[in-house]
Design a protein around this motif. Sequence first.
Motif, PDB file in Angstrom:
ATOM      1  N   ASN A  58       0.890  -1.309   0.064  1.00 46.49           N
ATOM      2  CA  ASN A  58       0.076   0.009   0.032  1.00 46.49           C
ATOM      3  C   ASN A  58       0.728   1.433   0.102  1.00 46.49           C
ATOM      4  O   ASN A  58       0.227   2.326   0.306  1.00 46.49           O
ATOM      5  N   VAL A  60       2.515   4.296  -1.920  1.00 50.51           N
ATOM      6  CA  VAL A  60       2.230   5.092  -3.063  1.00 50.51           C
ATOM      7  C   VAL A  60       3.410   5.659  -3.870  1.00 50.51           C
ATOM      8  O   VAL A  60       3.999   6.324  -2.835  1.00 50.51           O
ATOM      9  N   VAL A  70       0.959   1.791  -7.138  1.00 49.05           N
ATOM     10  CA  VAL A  70       0.576   1.548  -5.749  1.00 49.05           C
ATOM     11  C   VAL A  70       1.201  -0.152  -5.521  1.00 49.05           C
ATOM     12  O   VAL A  70       1.102  -1.000  -6.150  1.00 49.05           O
TER      13      VAL A  70
END
Length: 87
Positions: A58, A60, A70
Amino acid sequence: MNYQQMASHWREHQAANASAEQRQHAETRRRSGIVMIWHNSVRGWNQELREASRVRPNTVAVAHDGSIHVAKGGNDWDGARRWVSVL
């Protein structure tokens, strides 16, 4: 604030607050590379998108051209399994 705005704000902040000897590096960060965001907080900058296993799932990654990836799969210990392009 979306991820692109967060990355842009961070880049501008780095350039504006750099000391004289750091200005060249700050300008490079402002115009290139990848801003890494995790849990809605900028965690750093990389020159290029590295292996997903080097970041947590997760995370980014926002490139200077606005593209977003991601990190997906994996776990916090072993890192993510792959990058997924979102934009």
